[in-house]
Design an enzyme around this catalytic site. Structure first.
Site, PDB file in Angstrom:
ATOM      1  CD  GLU A 187      34.956  34.521  40.794  1.00 51.42           C
ATOM      2  OE1 GLU A 187      36.098  35.102  40.966  1.00 51.42           O
ATOM      3  OE2 GLU A 187      34.362  34.519  39.680  1.00 51.42           O
ATOM      4  CG  HIS A 237      30.835  28.405  37.705  1.00 52.20           C
ATOM      5  ND1 HIS A 237      29.538  28.886  37.502  1.00 52.20           N
ATOM      6  CD2 HIS A 237      31.833  29.444  38.083  1.00 52.20           C
ATOM      7  CE1 HIS A 237      29.737  30.145  37.737  1.00 52.20           C
ATOM      8  NE2 HIS A 237      30.923  30.418  38.317  1.00 52.20           N
TER       9      HIS A 237
END
Length: 299
Positions: A186, A83
């Site tokens: 994550e 990202h």
């Protein structure tokens, strides 16, 4: 629990990022054709000499390998995208990593910044758009558009995937239709930036994202007291890959995720360590061989 798992191998010699001599601190995928090496393939055709791009030759070769392999062996190319810069990245830089880990990361935000399920900054949005421009320039030159798009269900990952792929002129039959995968997240626990929003919120903000079967309304993976160990994260990402290789027959896949998740994927597939900047993308050429026995027992 499945009765098999996959053994993964990174096939070297095709992407510069897979080679030991490539400096990950200096390499710029945007200036290097995503890192695709200039080489010959056994599937090259004399009649196409000079008329085909490296991407067209590579795509044909990968599909050839996958089509002629046994039912227990699969070949895929994974475009692993980190990202763009999120507000949690800004906060960690502001407070310092030690203070971030020990205190600030446990809050939802401070000093006018919100980082719980962090969104992209303007810089992060720009990084995603730069990746989109690269795709835009290479699609007419034969780079195979992803056939499946997987995204972490955290906001910054979905925003990055949207800004990268949503406006592209994609081939017929290969639309941008992202699928949210819980295991693609994550490192889990403690840091509020890694706690996802409820499913209803994700549906409201990103109605075009299909959340995988069994996706819970509330986040059942995030623990406010315990941070996932790197060994646990590696197992989680190996389970994700087992799921994709067992159930997705497509060959070219996009996975938009996070630095930790991508690091674990690279470890699982036997790839060298390769640090990605925010907004960075690394393609990997992977061979998967089915192995009897569940992964937990093998680990």
């Amino acid at each position: 629990m499945t009765s098999f798992h996959y053994r993964y191998t990174t096939i070297k010699g095709y992407f510069l990022q897979s080679e030991a001599g490539t400096d990950d601190q200096k390499f710029d995928f945007k200036k290097q054709n995503f890192g695709l090496a200039d080489r010959k393939y056994e599937t090259d055709r004399p009649e196409d000499q000079g008329a085909e791009s490296q991407w067209q030759k590579f795509a044909r070769y990968v599909r050839y390998l996958d089509s002629k392999s046994s039912k227990d062996v699969h070949y895929k190319v994974l475009f692993l995208g980190r990202h763009g810069q999120g507000w949690h990245n800004v906060a960690e830089s502001k407070y310092g990593t030690a203070a971030w880990d020990s205190h600030w990361s446990k809050l939802d935000g401070a000093d006018g910044i919100t980082w719980a399920d962090a969104e992209l900054t303007d810089l992060g949005k720009g990084q995603a758009k730069e990746a989109s421009e690269l795709w835009k320039s290479l699609l007419p030159k034969g780079i195979p558009a992803p056939e499946t798009y997987y995204v972490s269900p955290l906001k910054r990952a979905i925003e990055t995937a949207d800004l990268t792929f949503k406006t592209l002129d994609l081939p017929d039959g290969k639309p941008y239709a992202p699928i949210g995968k819980e295991l693609l997240r994550e490192c889990l626990g403690v840091h509020t930036c890694d706690r996802r929003s409820p499913a209803a919120t994700i549906h409201s903000l990103f109605p075009h994202v299909e959340l995988e079967s069994g996706f819970s309304e509330e986040d059942r993976l995030w623990d406010p007291k315990n941070r996932e160990l790197s060994s646990e994260r590696k197992l989680r990402l190996s389970q994700l890959l087992d799921d994709l290789f067992a159930h997705d027959e497509n060959v070219f896949l996009s996975l938009t995720a996070h630095s930790g998740a991508i690091s674990s994927i690279l470890e699982v597939i036997g790839h060298r360590k390769f640090a990605l900047e925010t907004g960075g993308v690394i393609p990997v050429f992977v061979k998967a061989e089915k192995v009897a026995g569940n992964r937990e027992a093998a680990s």
